[in-house]
Write an enzyme that holds these catalytic residues in place. Structure first.
Site: not given
Ligand code: NAD
Length: 365
Positions: A191, A223, A247, A251
């Site tokens: 980022k 993002d 992390d 997912d």
């Protein structure tokens, strides 16, 4: 060969999937005539109940002794409102830090027999094959100062994201080495338009890239990466990122692979004085309190972690491939747990955790 393995089943479905993973490990050891020495330890909520600590000193000692550690998952709802250092998850952070496993490798693959299990359109997920390399022992999960302070009428919470050049360099090298043996593409995720941490991350990744001229590197903001993983997952080969971003992004791999229960992981640290690498293996999922104790959990992420252990810790490539092949055979047979059943298609009852574990052993032969 002598295989010395510490098993930390943890909490909830951690115990259920680990039982099946250990069953597969025993089966492989018997079939290929390896001598398997298993020790069992406490981690997480169960460790708090039995010893008062989520990461007891005895567990640290056993982990330091073992050639490899296989973990289930930790977390119990009764600790949801406990302070961070008295929660089961503290045990997870504790063992990762104690073993110094700084690189967490999370392969995400779409199996042909599972494309219908993903909520995404088949043409998007087919052929997905990437590894997410997540930095595991730095960043905001470990940085200090941290805490919640009462300042008069106001309450303030603080967490600190910190990285050193050395921490970024070593995990970046791991990602580039992996890419050399794959499709030679590293996508580094940060980022850097907002965070100084990410600006240093990008600078160090570019420096490391110069030592790997055959590997292409590109940079993506986190993002945008969250979106591209879903829109165009095949574009990724090795995804390199810091602790919290990894992390969260990994997912999304659950959506690509059909279920979070499918995802294995291997965490790699420094070399011991003996020359052996420190390694920790665990499925990506948590303790899933909503399905714990029901024999419903998908054990294939834990079993895939055993395959990774056989390959990385013990160099047993034939045995590792046999486990991976057996996972594919079970998936193709359709005898899978409920999480892998495509919605709306009437099928017989789903398989239990135990039946899937037994089916993998049977498929290994
Ligand atoms: P989770 O991964 O436990 O569950 C998320 C969802 O996925 C749930 O609906 C669950 O039923 C399902 N699921 C997870 N694993 C599955 C499997 N093997 N088979 C079928 N379905 C599966 O995440 P959560 O609900 O956010 O967290 C529950 C607890 O686990 C919390 O205490 C959390 O802190 C902990 N946690 C631990 C780890 C770990 O030990 N590595 C990782 C993530 C979360």
């Amino acid at each position: 060969m002598d295989l010395s393995v510490l098993v930390l089943p943890g909490d909830g479905i951690g115990t259920e999937v680990t039982r099946e993973a250990v069953g597969v490990l025993r089966h492989v050891a018997a079939k290929w005539r390896h001598s398997l020495k298993l020790a069992e330890g406490l981690l997480g909520g169960i460790a708090i109940h039995r010893t008062g600590s989520p990461f007891p000193a005895e567990t640290a000692r056993l982990a330091a002794e073992a050639d490899a550690t296989l973990m289930g998952a930790v977390g119990l709802p009764e600790f949801d409102n406990a302070p961070p250092d008295q929660r089961p998850e503290k045990g997870l952070l504790g063992i990762r830090q104690a073993l110094g496993v700084y690189a967490n490798l999370r392969p995400v693959r779409t199996y042909a027999s599972l494309v219908d299990s993903s909520p995404l359109k088949n043409h998007l997920v087919e052929g997905t094959d990437m590894i997410i390399v997540r930095e595991l022992t730095g960043g905001i999960y470990y940085g200090t100062p941290r805490g919640i302070a009462e300042n008069g009428a106001e309450t303030q919470a603080v967490n600190t994201m910190t990285y050193t050049r050395a921490e970024i360099d070593r995990v970046a090298r791991m990602a580039f080495r992996l890419a050399e043996a794959r499709r030679r593409q590293v996508t580094s995720v940060d980022k850097s338009n907002v965070l100084e941490n990410s600006q240093l991350w990008r600078r160090v990744v570019n420096e490391v890239a110069r030592d790997f001229p055959d590997v292409k590197v590109d940079h993506m903001l986190v993002d945008n990466c969250a979106m591209q993983l879903i829109l165009n997952p095949r574009r990724f080969d090795v995804v390199l990122t810091e602790n919290m971003f990894g992390d969260i992004l990994s997912d999304e791999g659950a959506v690509l692979a059909g279920s979070i229960g499918m995802l294995p992981s291997a965490s790699i640290g420094a070399r011991k004085p003996s020359g052996a690498w420190v390694r920790l293996y665990e499925p990506v999922h948590g303790s899933a309190p909503d399905i714990a104790g029901q024999n419903k959990a998908n054990p294939l992420g834990a079993i895939g972690s055993v395959a990774a252990m056989l390959a990385y810790s013990f160099g047993l490539q034939e045995e590792a491939k046999a486990v991976e092949k057996a996972i594919e055979t079970v998936l193709e047979s359709g005898r899978v747990t409920a999480d892998l059943r495509p919605a709306g298609i009437p099928l017989g009852p789903p398989a239990t955790t135990e039946q899937v574990g037994q089916a993998v052993c049977a498929a290994i032969g």
